[in-house]
Design a protein around this motif. Structure first.
Motif, PDB file in Angstrom:
ATOM      1  N   ARG A 153      44.107  42.351  66.262  1.00 19.28           N
ATOM      2  CA  ARG A 153      43.417  42.742  67.484  1.00 19.28           C
ATOM      3  C   ARG A 153      41.911  42.700  67.303  1.00 19.28           C
ATOM      4  O   ARG A 153      41.402  43.014  66.234  1.00 19.28           O
ATOM      5  CB  ARG A 153      43.793  44.179  67.850  1.00 19.28           C
ATOM      6  N   SER A 154      41.211  42.368  68.356  1.00 18.24           N
ATOM      7  CA  SER A 154      39.753  42.405  68.344  1.00 18.24           C
ATOM      8  C   SER A 154      39.295  43.847  68.163  1.00 18.24           C
ATOM      9  O   SER A 154      39.918  44.775  68.680  1.00 18.24           O
ATOM     10  CB  SER A 154      39.215  41.859  69.669  1.00 18.24           C
ATOM     11  N   VAL A 155      38.197  44.032  67.467  1.00 15.48           N
ATOM     12  CA  VAL A 155      37.639  45.372  67.318  1.00 15.48           C
ATOM     13  C   VAL A 155      36.929  45.826  68.584  1.00 15.48           C
ATOM     14  O   VAL A 155      36.708  47.019  68.783  1.00 15.48           O
ATOM     15  CB  VAL A 155      36.669  45.476  66.110  1.00 15.48           C
ATOM     16  N   GLU A 156      36.579  44.880  69.443  1.00 17.15           N
ATOM     17  CA  GLU A 156      35.874  45.226  70.680  1.00 17.15           C
ATOM     18  C   GLU A 156      36.767  46.135  71.525  1.00 17.15           C
ATOM     19  O   GLU A 156      37.887  45.784  71.849  1.00 17.15           O
ATOM     20  CB  GLU A 156      35.498  43.971  71.470  1.00 17.15           C
ATOM     21  N   GLY A 157      36.241  47.297  71.855  1.00 18.93           N
ATOM     22  CA  GLY A 157      36.986  48.260  72.655  1.00 18.93           C
ATOM     23  C   GLY A 157      37.963  49.091  71.841  1.00 18.93           C
ATOM     24  O   GLY A 157      38.650  49.937  72.384  1.00 18.93           O
TER      25      GLY A 157
ATOM     26  N   GLN B 190      59.429  43.534  65.148  1.00 20.52           N
ATOM     27  CA  GLN B 190      59.920  43.827  66.493  1.00 20.52           C
ATOM     28  C   GLN B 190      59.478  45.221  66.940  1.00 20.52           C
ATOM     29  O   GLN B 190      59.078  45.423  68.080  1.00 20.52           O
ATOM     30  CB  GLN B 190      61.448  43.739  66.543  1.00 20.52           C
ATOM     31  N   MET B 191      59.550  46.165  66.012  1.00 18.87           N
ATOM     32  CA  MET B 191      59.148  47.531  66.328  1.00 18.87           C
ATOM     33  C   MET B 191      57.649  47.593  66.648  1.00 18.87           C
ATOM     34  O   MET B 191      57.245  48.211  67.631  1.00 18.87           O
ATOM     35  CB  MET B 191      59.470  48.455  65.156  1.00 18.87           C
ATOM     36  N   ALA B 192      56.834  46.951  65.839  1.00 19.63           N
ATOM     37  CA  ALA B 192      55.384  46.954  66.064  1.00 19.63           C
ATOM     38  C   ALA B 192      55.061  46.306  67.406  1.00 19.63           C
ATOM     39  O   ALA B 192      54.194  46.789  68.145  1.00 19.63           O
ATOM     40  CB  ALA B 192      54.670  46.245  64.929  1.00 19.63           C
ATOM     41  N   GLY B 193      55.737  45.232  67.722  1.00 17.19           N
ATOM     42  CA  GLY B 193      55.528  44.586  69.016  1.00 17.19           C
ATOM     43  C   GLY B 193      55.833  45.537  70.164  1.00 17.19           C
ATOM     44  O   GLY B 193      55.065  45.630  71.125  1.00 17.19           O
ATOM     45  N   SER B 194      56.931  46.276  70.043  1.00 15.81           N
ATOM     46  CA  SER B 194      57.294  47.213  71.109  1.00 15.81           C
ATOM     47  C   SER B 194      56.247  48.312  71.264  1.00 15.81           C
ATOM     48  O   SER B 194      56.009  48.806  72.359  1.00 15.81           O
ATOM     49  CB  SER B 194      58.669  47.833  70.848  1.00 15.81           C
ATOM     50  N   MET B 195      55.594  48.673  70.176  1.00 12.36           N
ATOM     51  CA  MET B 195      54.582  49.731  70.215  1.00 12.36           C
ATOM     52  C   MET B 195      53.288  49.261  70.871  1.00 12.36           C
ATOM     53  O   MET B 195      52.485  50.077  71.323  1.00 12.36           O
ATOM     54  CB  MET B 195      54.290  50.227  68.798  1.00 12.36           C
ATOM     55  N   THR B 196      53.068  47.962  70.923  1.00 18.38           N
ATOM     56  CA  THR B 196      51.845  47.411  71.505  1.00 18.38           C
ATOM     57  C   THR B 196      52.083  46.811  72.883  1.00 18.38           C
ATOM     58  O   THR B 196      51.155  46.285  73.491  1.00 18.38           O
ATOM     59  CB  THR B 196      51.264  46.314  70.593  1.00 18.38           C
ATOM     60  N   GLY B 197      53.325  46.859  73.347  1.00 17.77           N
ATOM     61  CA  GLY B 197      53.645  46.278  74.646  1.00 17.77           C
ATOM     62  C   GLY B 197      53.769  44.766  74.602  1.00 17.77           C
ATOM     63  O   GLY B 197      53.692  44.096  75.620  1.00 17.77           O
TER      64      GLY B 197
ATOM     65  N   GLU C 247      54.655  37.445  70.531  1.00 14.73           N
ATOM     66  CA  GLU C 247      53.248  37.706  70.868  1.00 14.73           C
ATOM     67  C   GLU C 247      52.580  38.509  69.756  1.00 14.73           C
ATOM     68  O   GLU C 247      51.448  38.222  69.363  1.00 14.73           O
ATOM     69  CB  GLU C 247      53.152  38.473  72.184  1.00 14.73           C
ATOM     70  N   TYR C 248      53.295  39.512  69.252  1.00 16.67           N
ATOM     71  CA  TYR C 248      52.744  40.338  68.181  1.00 16.67           C
ATOM     72  C   TYR C 248      52.514  39.503  66.917  1.00 16.67           C
ATOM     73  O   TYR C 248      51.444  39.564  66.308  1.00 16.67           O
ATOM     74  CB  TYR C 248      53.668  41.519  67.880  1.00 16.67           C
ATOM     75  N   ARG C 249      53.500  38.703  66.548  1.00 16.58           N
ATOM     76  CA  ARG C 249      53.378  37.842  65.364  1.00 16.58           C
ATOM     77  C   ARG C 249      52.178  36.910  65.500  1.00 16.58           C
ATOM     78  O   ARG C 249      51.363  36.781  64.591  1.00 16.58           O
ATOM     79  CB  ARG C 249      54.664  37.054  65.134  1.00 16.58           C
ATOM     80  N   ASN C 250      52.050  36.260  66.660  1.00 18.80           N
ATOM     81  CA  ASN C 250      50.941  35.329  66.878  1.00 18.80           C
ATOM     82  C   ASN C 250      49.584  36.031  66.816  1.00 18.80           C
ATOM     83  O   ASN C 250      48.631  35.504  66.248  1.00 18.80           O
ATOM     84  CB  ASN C 250      51.106  34.598  68.210  1.00 18.80           C
ATOM     85  N   MET C 251      49.514  37.238  67.380  1.00 21.54           N
ATOM     86  CA  MET C 251      48.267  37.995  67.319  1.00 21.54           C
ATOM     87  C   MET C 251      47.897  38.273  65.861  1.00 21.54           C
ATOM     88  O   MET C 251      46.748  38.104  65.453  1.00 21.54           O
ATOM     89  CB  MET C 251      48.388  39.323  68.068  1.00 21.54           C
ATOM     90  N   MET C 252      48.860  38.692  65.065  1.00 21.85           N
ATOM     91  CA  MET C 252      48.587  39.016  63.672  1.00 21.85           C
ATOM     92  C   MET C 252      48.208  37.761  62.872  1.00 21.85           C
ATOM     93  O   MET C 252      47.295  37.796  62.049  1.00 21.85           O
ATOM     94  CB  MET C 252      49.782  39.727  63.035  1.00 21.85           C
TER      95      MET C 252
END
Length: 145
Positions: free
Chosen positions: A117-121, A95-102, A107-112
């Protein structure tokens, strides 16, 4: 003599180095105090009064009160110490990590789960800049010399 810090060119990244450690000593000591139940109770009862017992800067205190972990990190907080604040508030690290990424926790769990995150950019500042910056030679690890 200032050390060369090529890692400061990574967008959105705060590296906890010796300088950050010195800057964040008291905010991190405050966080570690939350390991004890009686300190968590005192903090929850009157957050400002408890924070005022620590030799933290006013900015660090405001960052904690706002529960803005990115702000806490910019003032020297280490995420592993800052996790104690989240635990005190009943939040998971996810939950904390999600809040740090907006992102929301989901959403954060699914991304991980999908590989992060993509390295692009996200490799170095200016990566998505003008065409001239894009065509400059790159050094080790994709960094510009």
């Amino acid at each position: 003599m200032a050390l060369d810090k090529p890692y400061t060119d990574v967008p959105g990244t705060i590296i906890f180095d010796a300088e950050q450690s010195r800057k964040g000593y008291w905010i991190n000591q405050f966080c570690m105090s939350l390991m004890k139940a009686e300190n968590r109770e005192r903090f929850k009862a009157d957050e400002r009064a408890y924070l005022d017992e620590w030799a933290m800067t006013e900015e660090q205190k405001q960052a904690v009160l706002a529960r803005d972990l990115n702000w806490c990190m910019r003032t020297g907080g280490n995420i592993y110490f800052l996790a104690k604040i989240g635990a005190t508030d009943g939040k998971s690290f996810q939950q904390m990590a999600g809040s740090m990424t907006g992102m929301t926790e989901e959403e954060y769990r699914n991304m991980m789960i999908q590989g992060g995150r993509s390295v692009e950019g996200n490799r170095y500042i200016g990566e998505n800049g003008d065409a001239q910056a894009q065509n400059q030679p790159q050094g080790a690890a994709g960094k510009k010399p």
